[in-house]
Structure formats: C-alpha cells, structure tokens
Motif scaffolding. Structure first.
Motif, PDB file in Angstrom:
ATOM      1  N   TYR A  38      36.623  59.484  22.418  1.00 35.52           N
ATOM      2  CA  TYR A  38      35.768  58.808  21.714  1.00 35.52           C
ATOM      3  C   TYR A  38      36.524  57.615  20.962  1.00 35.52           C
ATOM      4  N   LEU A  39      37.607  57.990  20.364  1.00 34.59           N
ATOM      5  CA  LEU A  39      38.193  56.819  19.429  1.00 34.59           C
ATOM      6  C   LEU A  39      38.692  55.594  19.843  1.00 34.59           C
ATOM      7  N   LYS A  40      39.124  55.830  21.008  1.00 37.46           N
ATOM      8  CA  LYS A  40      39.950  54.521  21.653  1.00 37.46           C
ATOM      9  C   LYS A  40      38.782  53.595  22.138  1.00 37.46           C
ATOM     10  N   GLU A  41      37.575  53.939  22.102  1.00 40.79           N
ATOM     11  CA  GLU A  41      36.447  53.003  22.588  1.00 40.79           C
ATOM     12  C   GLU A  41      36.014  51.999  21.229  1.00 40.79           C
ATOM     13  N   LEU A  42      36.574  52.795  19.997  1.00 40.06           N
ATOM     14  CA  LEU A  42      36.025  52.048  18.997  1.00 40.06           C
ATOM     15  C   LEU A  42      36.881  50.976  18.207  1.00 40.06           C
ATOM     16  N   ILE A  43      38.350  50.849  18.692  1.00 42.12           N
ATOM     17  CA  ILE A  43      39.288  49.923  18.057  1.00 42.12           C
ATOM     18  C   ILE A  43      40.056  49.341  19.019  1.00 42.12           C
ATOM     19  N   PRO A  44      40.676  48.257  18.736  1.00 36.92           N
ATOM     20  CA  PRO A  44      41.299  47.301  19.505  1.00 36.92           C
ATOM     21  C   PRO A  44      42.437  48.133  20.558  1.00 36.92           C
ATOM     22  N   GLU A  45      43.034  47.441  21.577  1.00 38.47           N
ATOM     23  CA  GLU A  45      44.089  48.252  22.240  1.00 38.47           C
ATOM     24  C   GLU A  45      45.161  47.960  21.594  1.00 38.47           C
ATOM     25  N   GLU A  46      45.310  46.775  20.841  1.00 40.10           N
ATOM     26  CA  GLU A  46      46.499  46.329  20.267  1.00 40.10           C
ATOM     27  C   GLU A  46      46.372  46.226  18.630  1.00 40.10           C
ATOM     28  N   ALA A  47      47.457  46.236  18.114  1.00 37.98           N
ATOM     29  CA  ALA A  47      47.644  45.967  16.658  1.00 37.98           C
ATOM     30  C   ALA A  47      47.462  44.420  16.674  1.00 37.98           C
ATOM     31  N   PRO A  48      46.519  44.079  15.236  1.00 40.02           N
ATOM     32  CA  PRO A  48      46.308  42.583  15.088  1.00 40.02           C
ATOM     33  C   PRO A  48      47.690  42.106  14.911  1.00 40.02           C
ATOM     34  N   ASP A  49      47.493  40.631  14.978  1.00 37.37           N
ATOM     35  CA  ASP A  49      48.763  39.921  14.859  1.00 37.37           C
ATOM     36  C   ASP A  49      48.553  39.412  13.199  1.00 37.37           C
ATOM     37  N   THR A  50      47.917  39.370  12.795  1.00 37.77           N
ATOM     38  CA  THR A  50      47.385  38.850  11.091  1.00 37.77           C
ATOM     39  C   THR A  50      46.970  39.725  10.521  1.00 37.77           C
ATOM     40  N   PRO A  51      47.366  39.757   9.173  1.00 33.64           N
ATOM     41  CA  PRO A  51      46.740  40.968   8.030  1.00 33.64           C
ATOM     42  C   PRO A  51      45.103  40.906   8.204  1.00 33.64           C
TER      43      PRO A  51
ATOM     44  N   TRP B 354      48.156  52.866  10.904  1.00 34.88           N
ATOM     45  CA  TRP B 354      46.750  52.196  11.228  1.00 34.88           C
ATOM     46  C   TRP B 354      46.835  51.144   9.980  1.00 34.88           C
ATOM     47  N   PHE B 355      46.908  51.789   8.714  1.00 28.38           N
ATOM     48  CA  PHE B 355      46.618  50.783   7.465  1.00 28.38           C
ATOM     49  C   PHE B 355      47.739  49.863   7.576  1.00 28.38           C
ATOM     50  N   VAL B 356      49.197  50.188   7.624  1.00 30.61           N
ATOM     51  CA  VAL B 356      50.005  49.361   7.476  1.00 30.61           C
ATOM     52  C   VAL B 356      49.959  48.134   8.580  1.00 30.61           C
ATOM     53  N   LEU B 357      49.896  48.420   9.856  1.00 31.84           N
ATOM     54  CA  LEU B 357      49.787  47.498  10.893  1.00 31.84           C
ATOM     55  C   LEU B 357      48.621  46.552  10.705  1.00 31.84           C
ATOM     56  N   ARG B 358      47.420  47.084  10.154  1.00 32.86           N
ATOM     57  CA  ARG B 358      46.119  46.329   9.929  1.00 32.86           C
ATOM     58  C   ARG B 358      46.439  45.227   8.737  1.00 32.86           C
ATOM     59  N   LEU B 359      46.947  45.962   7.771  1.00 32.87           N
ATOM     60  CA  LEU B 359      47.163  45.154   6.386  1.00 32.87           C
ATOM     61  C   LEU B 359      48.325  44.165   6.218  1.00 32.87           C
ATOM     62  N   TYR B 360      49.307  44.368   7.376  1.00 37.01           N
ATOM     63  CA  TYR B 360      50.582  43.289   7.316  1.00 37.01           C
ATOM     64  C   TYR B 360      50.122  42.502   8.480  1.00 37.01           C
ATOM     65  N   GLY B 361      49.486  43.101   9.632  1.00 33.13           N
ATOM     66  CA  GLY B 361      49.574  42.441  10.904  1.00 33.13           C
ATOM     67  C   GLY B 361      51.109  42.188  11.647  1.00 33.13           C
ATOM     68  N   GLN B 362      50.925  42.247  12.955  1.00 37.54           N
ATOM     69  CA  GLN B 362      52.369  42.205  13.604  1.00 37.54           C
ATOM     70  C   GLN B 362      53.264  41.283  13.166  1.00 37.54           C
ATOM     71  N   GLU B 363      52.597  40.041  12.649  1.00 37.89           N
ATOM     72  CA  GLU B 363      53.589  38.943  12.277  1.00 37.89           C
ATOM     73  C   GLU B 363      54.036  39.414  10.929  1.00 37.89           C
ATOM     74  N   GLY B 364      53.375  40.193  10.036  1.00 35.27           N
ATOM     75  CA  GLY B 364      53.941  40.421   8.858  1.00 35.27           C
ATOM     76  C   GLY B 364      55.049  41.298   8.865  1.00 35.27           C
ATOM     77  N   ILE B 365      54.825  42.382   9.821  1.00 35.03           N
ATOM     78  CA  ILE B 365      56.015  43.317  10.155  1.00 35.03           C
ATOM     79  C   ILE B 365      57.230  42.505  10.511  1.00 35.03           C
ATOM     80  N   ARG B 366      56.664  41.630  11.551  1.00 33.70           N
ATOM     81  CA  ARG B 366      58.339  40.918  12.344  1.00 33.70           C
ATOM     82  C   ARG B 366      58.940  40.018  11.226  1.00 33.70           C
ATOM     83  N   SER B 367      58.272  39.305  10.341  1.00 29.58           N
ATOM     84  CA  SER B 367      58.779  38.664   9.188  1.00 29.58           C
ATOM     85  C   SER B 367      59.560  39.548   8.016  1.00 29.58           C
ATOM     86  N   TYR B 368      58.825  40.725   7.990  1.00 31.01           N
ATOM     87  CA  TYR B 368      59.609  41.491   7.064  1.00 31.01           C
ATOM     88  C   TYR B 368      60.915  42.031   7.590  1.00 31.01           C
ATOM     89  N   ILE B 369      61.064  42.384   8.958  1.00 25.96           N
ATOM     90  CA  ILE B 369      62.340  42.777   9.596  1.00 25.96           C
ATOM     91  C   ILE B 369      63.225  41.582   9.472  1.00 25.96           C
TER      92      ILE B 369
END
Lengths: 467, 467
Positions: A38-51, B354-369
């Motif tokens: 059920y859950l994978k239909e509700l959220i994106p397949e990849e992490a967001p790029d920006t916060p 989930w919280f960390v990836l969404r609130l930093y974004g992939q770019e935020g994590i890369r920049s941190y590293i």
C-alpha cells in the motif's frame, strides 16, 4: 528544518501530535485495513533533491503512515505481549538522542556506562535478585541492557559455548547440546541455531512446565551418546501460555552437570517486583544469567531488555576483541559494555529507566502491574462464566489463554473472524495439539470497559462463525 | 509525570533543553573530567518509592549526567568516527517512540515494514547500487536496517555459514575459513568468532588495501589443507586509516570460489552518494551483501546501519524460525523483517531516514558530506606544511591520519598529552608497526575555526611533550 529555531517549533508540534495520538488512540481502528504494497503507492520513488517543509511531513504522517499502523498502544490491542510506552520514557529518549553518544566503552561516555550500572542495581534490588547478580565492591556479577530477549539468550548461549569449548576443545562444538522446553520462545531455538549447536526442545508436564526429571533424562541420554550438554534455557512466563519452568528442580541439575542455566522471564519478569509474585523467581540463584524485558511490561519504551550475570568475566571473555582504537587508560577498573553484547555501539538507554522509575516511583510501577493482572482476571472471570468457552490454563499475569469448547478448526475460525473484523486484535498459539486464543492486557490505558468490550466482540464473533 | 498535560510541558521543556545543549555544546569541555565510579556517589542506591517531579530530573541531568558525558557532537570531538545527530532525526524518533510498534512482521505494523523497504530503495538509488540489490517486482534483492555494522557483518557471516553447511554438511563447520584484512574492523574477527569459524586476517599492500593475489594465495593454501573458504569481508574505509580493499580484484575471485563477499563501508559509504566518490564502490556488484551506516555520516541518529543483499532468501533461510504466534495471512507476499536479522523486535527506524532525507534533500546531504571532506583537507594541509609532522596516508574522506616524525613512543606521548588536557579529543590507531594519530571531522557544526583550533592544540602539545 536543519536549524535550531525550526527544531523548537517542529519538535514541540511533534510533542503535541504524539500527545494527541496517544490520548485519542481509542478512536482509531486497532488493525490497519491495508494490503501489502500500500505504502509505495503513496510516496515518491526517490528522495527529494531539495529540502521540503516540516509541515508537509506532518501531513504525510497521517496520510502515509497512520493508515498502515497496527496500534500497539490501543486498549483494543490484545495480541502478542504488551510493549511498553510511557511519557517519561519518550522524553528520556529525546535526551538520549541529543547526547547521541555511542557508549561502547567507559571513556566513550562515562555517564552512559555508570547510569546503566546503577539502574541495573536499582532494578535488581526491586526484583530482590540474589546479590551475586548485582554490581558490588569485590563482586563478579552485574547487569547490562540488551536490545531484546533474543539477544540476551544468544549472549548466554555463546558464553556457555565459549566456556564449553575452553573445557572440551573447539572440536567439541559439534557435540554440544542445548536444552529448552517445547514452549520456549522461538528465539531460544534460534540462538542455538545461530551458535551452530544442537538444540533439544524438551516436553513439558501437564502444567506446561519443564521439570527436572525430563531434563535429567535428556542429559543422561545425550551423555550416553557421547554428546556434551552445555546450556539450558528455562522460561518464566512462556509466550504461548505464560507457563513457568521449574527452576528449583532444573537449577541443581544444571549446577551438578556444569550446564549454564539461563532464565528468560521476558514478559513475566516485571511482575516479580511485587512481593506476591516474587516466589516464581525462586531458584534463580542457580542460574548463570537472568533476563527480563522492562520494554514489555515496565513502562520503559523498546528497546530495553535487562540481563544479569553472576560472573561477568564469563561473558566478557567470550566476546573480547580489543583493538587499539577502542582502548583507554581506565580499562579494567569499570565495565566496558561492548564486551557484554553482540553490537559494538549502544545508545544511552538507561536514561529511560531512570526517568520512568523516578516519575512513577516503585509503588507506581507495582500498582500498574497489579492493575493489568486484575483486568486479566476480570476477563478470565467472564470467560469462565460462559459455558461456550473454556480456560486453557489458570491466569497468573496479564495473559488469558482460552478457547471455544470444540475443535481446533472452530477456534481458528474464531481467531480469523475476530482479526478480520478488526475491532480488537488477538494472536493465537498452539500448545501441544491444542489451538488456543491468547488475550493479553497490553495498553497502559486499558480500562474495565475495554475488557467488557473485548468480551462482547468475542461473543459476537463466536455467534457469527459457522459451527 | 504520567499524565498527558505534564508530558506536553515536560516534553517541550526537553526540546528546549536539547536545542540549547546542541547550540552551546562548543562551550562545554569535550572530555569529561570524572574518574570511574563518579556517578554512583551522586544518586541514591535504590529507586524512589513514590513519584518525583520532572523538574527534579531536569536538574539532575546537569548535576549527574552532563559531568560524565563525552560530547560526541562537540566540534572539538575528533575521535573514532562521527556519529550522526540531526534535528529531523530527533523529531522522527519521538514519533517512532509514540507509535511504539514492534515491527517483526508485516502485520505487526505494515507501515514499519513498508516505509523501510521504500527508504532502502531511496538510499540504494542515491548510492547508485546495482539494481539487483533493490526491491523490485520479481527481484530477489532488498535492504534492511540493522542496528550496527557489527550485526550486519555477523548476519552475512551466519548466512554464508548456513549456505556452506547446506553444501558441505554441518560437520564441515570446523573446516570453514573466513577472510578479512588485518585492517578490518574488530567486528569482522568477532563475527567469525561468534559464528564459531576460523578467521584469517590477511596482509594489506603498501596502500593498506587487501589485494586479490593475497586472497588467492590464502584460498589456495587453505584448500590444500582441506579447509573450506566460505566468506570474505572487505572494507571500504577502514577504521584505522580509511583505506579501501580492492573489490574489483577480490570480487571475481570470491565469485569463482563460491565465497560470500560482504562489503563493509560503515563510515565511507555515505560519501558514495556523491558522484565523485562513487567509483570507490565499483565492484560491489560481485558482493552478496553490502552495508554502510547512515548513523555515522548521513545525519540519521544511531542506530541505523543499512544492509542490502542480492538474494534475500539466502538470509531468510538462515534465520527462519516460524512459530504460530508470529504467523499471519499475508506471509510470503512481503518481507517479514524478523528473518533478516538477529533480534526479533525492531523499532520504526525508517522514520528517521524519511525525515532526514526530506528535510535536507539529497543536495543537502551531499553538501554536508563535501563540507566535512573539505574541512579534513584543510587540516591535512596544515599538517603537510608543518615539517614536524607527516601524513600517514592521503586523506580521502573526513579522516586525517598523521604522526609526529619520530618514534611510536613520541606519538603515544602526544596522543596522551592531547587527551589528558582535553581541549580536543582524538583516538589513535596502529597500522602494522606504526602508531598513528587519527583526526576525524565529526560534528555537524564543525567549522574552519575548529580545524585551526585543533591544529593549534596539536602544535602546543607537540611542543610540550618531552622529546
């Protein structure tokens, strides 16, 4: 949300959210109505790029997460065993997360090791454990927080294996035999299998208890075959039906045969802080190790499984690998807990125990345990006065084991009907050939009205199923 | 403090306390000045009988706990490796604690299993892992959150042992040989010892890397002796000096010899989300299992060690014990994570990711590293321009390994002097016969001025010690 001002706002919003969640949990269906995937239909397949914004996450907690949550702290949750949840423990974990130390050695954060030592003594005294299990000047014993009872059992089995191979040589490993009862938790058998040793699950008597003569017979048989008995895992409060192995019989045999005795009281252990239940623990003095889970029934959130040993060296010597990058100048003066368990890293879990014991007080915890047992007896009484049902074994703690009079199939149908409908949640078990229903008092907020409700649900489903 | 109104007040007070703690951590001495046993003098020997007030606990946090805390998140902490700490992860853990589900099977809380599956795919894609490691329709692979890298390694070794004994019989256990390098983390050797198998710690080359020909030679020797090579643990980013084993050489040999290859990138793994560091991971396609620790360097609080396997059945079949009280009707359609690791119970840890990836974004994590690596290079540059010191091996991540030119004793003295003084905290290591100092960029809040400060402390202590 990476700056502190947003944290103050977000963190406090979360405090209010979880306060509301726990106070209104009664209004949510205890079982989720989702199907796998059920859950994978509700959220994106990849992490967001920006916060993203924290408010979007809060919205998604209700949209994405809650529909798929089995509410373990609902007063309608009667499955498995309880898992603890209390406000003091939640607050303690915030502090533990912020300190964020990895307490693998004393120097890595002295407070983390030392508060744990004192808390293990506090709890040990509450249980009236024999003093050889406590930290004391010149003593060899002590306690440690493990993650789960599974790990505690595995640590005991591995330490026993290490002791046995020191005595008989490594090549003896294939001859080692571990004993437990047929009603022991699956983790006992699994510990043996992980340790690469034979496990014999022995028969229980009519009270579902592993007795001395059964163990004695098994030992004699195995020794005659050239095998080497080395560890026994006894249970106080089995998962299937909260039965108790007979420590006073098993203990002396184990001592005589140089067999490590590990006592697993994962669930029932919490009750031993009440003097009226403490006699069940008699015989623990024969054991090398003892474990119970405050994270089940003592208001300390998971994970917190407390284990005591009479001789800490027996564990340390089994696990000790000591590279330079982990050494420090106070070594040997105080425990380095990394030698006491499987992982290297460990969180500051004793804070939860400290907060809970201080904010409830010993009396508060005892009263909590007694309330649960009283509620279980109320449920048992309702079952007993209903001639359609039978009690499987007498209720001693917060678990009532019962069944519809009649076939296993009938009881399987009743179990399925109750859980498919989802007004309450229970889990069954099988003892010998008998399929039974288990009703556990789990939530901190369970009240008599919840017991009445559960009984009503039970009866309605019993009427519904095809007999 | 057992009612919800007090929780709202106490919880929010704790949010403010930890916000203040983390924002002013720079002002606290990074190392505690206590000696073993300090804490038990500060608190009672037994738990209180009746409840105390939460404000008394808050006072005791400063009086009892803080004097004994090693501040892992101080910008002056440069010991071991970093452990992650971020505001989004702290908030996520509050929710995880409140939901308080024990996610051992899908039905025990579907959201707990399913969010973990999606998060493991999110992270796997960020690492550009070969797709056979990801959950996908019809695929066999997937990921799981373990507690620590030690557990991931142990799971890999046990799964490999299980595969080997299925092939060669249980009696072959005493002939099984595991390989790792002399620079592998102590947990690799410990995993072998817990699994009851022989472990060979192989030599590394001049770049501290385990090479194919070394492994090949060991395999041939052992096979000639009648032993059975069955698992190899390769490291990307060793604890001692952040060196890398040669996967592209080791992988094909392991595949040819039917040896399970486990890749441990506990620390360095986080950096592989940056394309410029991803080539270090090349060769992971030969591995059966791969692991890194977001709880080290990816802002997800401990514990969160992520492990992927190409064939989940290879793990599940090693650990599967399946009692009735844990079964459910959707079994087989979706992972029951209890079969993927050592403990039975598990917390809802994917919420932190989930919280960390969404609130930093992939770019935020890369920049941190990248910021941490840049800071390490700044420290390296200061060491390089100072003729009293030498760099031990080139800095590639956030760890700088160096020493005073001269004897080991001199460097031991310098290490002792720095840590006794306690303005910064470092830990040493020994590579071959060479004693080295390790300087790790650890805290989220480390700035260039902290690097300058550390270098100044280093030089002052170098001048101070008796040469």
């Amino acid at each position: 949300m990476t700056d502190v001002h947003e944290f103050r706002v977000f963190g406090k919003a979360m405090i209010d959210y979880v306060a509301d969640y726990l106070e209104t949990i009664r209004d949510r269906p205890v079982m989720p109505q989702v199907t796998p995937g059920y859950l994978k239909e509700l959220i994106p397949e990849e992490a967001p790029d920006t916060p993203e914004h924290w408010k979007d996450i809060m919205k998604d907690v209700e949209r994405v997460i809650m529909p798929g949550v089995t509410h373990w702290h609902s007063p309608q949750f009667h499955a498995y065993f309880p898992t603890a949840n209390s406000y003091p423990a939640i607050v303690a974990d915030i502090l533990s997360d912020a300190i964020g130390c990895i307490g693998f050695s004393w120097i890595a954060s002295p407070a983390c090791t030392e508060l744990e030592m004192v808390m293990m003594n506090w709890l040990g005294k509450m249980l009236n454990l024999p003093e050889q299990f406590l930290f004391r000047p010149g003593g060899k014993g002590g306690g440690v927080i493990q993650g789960t009872a599974s790990e505690a059992t595995l640590v005991a089995v591995l330490a026993a294996r290490s002791k046995a191979t020191r005595k008989h040589g490594t090549e003896a490993t294939t001859k080692l035999v571990a004993y437990t009862s047929k009603l022991a938790h699956s983790s006992a058998e699994r510990a043996g299998s992980l340790a690469g040793v034979m496990v014999r699950c022995l028969d229980v008597d009519e009270d579902q208890s592993l007795r001395g003569e059964t163990l004695r017979r098994a030992i004699d048989e195995d020794k005659a075959k050239g095998l080497i008995p080395f560890v026994a895992v006894a249970t106080l409060g089995t998962t299937s039906c909260c039965s108790y192995d007979n420590l006073l019989e098993l203990g002396p045999i184990c001592n005589e045969e140089d067999i490590w005795l590990h006592v697993d009281a994962a669930y029932a252990g919490s009750a031993f802080i009440c003097p009226e239940y403490r006699p069940i623990l008699n015989g623990v003095e024969f054991a090398q190790s003892f474990n119970f889970n405050p994270h089940k029934w003592m208001l300390v959130n998971f994970d917190c499984s407390t284990m005591w040993v009479q001789d800490a060296d027996s564990i340390v010597s089994s696990f000790n690998v000591d590279p330079l990058y982990l050494q420090h100048k106070f070594q040997g003066q105080i425990p380095d807990y990394r030698h006491w368990h499987i992982p290297l890293g460990r969180r500051f879990r004793s804070l939860k125990i400290w907060f809970v014991l201080r904010l409830y007080g010993q009396e508060g915890i005892r009263s909590y345990i007694r309330t649960h047992i009283k509620l279980a007896h109320e449920f048992e009484a309702q079952i007993e006065q209903d001639e359609r049902f039978e009690i499987f074994n007498p209720t001693t703690m917060g678990l009532v084991c019962f069944r519809l009079k009649g076939s296993n199939e009938l009881n399987e149908a009743l179990n399925k009907s109750i859980n498919d409908e989802g007004r309450i949640h229970i889990t069954p078990s099988k003892v010998g050939e008998t399929f039974i229903l288990r009703f556990a008092v789990c939530a901190r907020t369970t009240e008599p009205k919840d017991i009445d409700f559960a009984y009503r649900v039970l009866v309605e489903n019993a009427l519904k199923i095809d007999r």
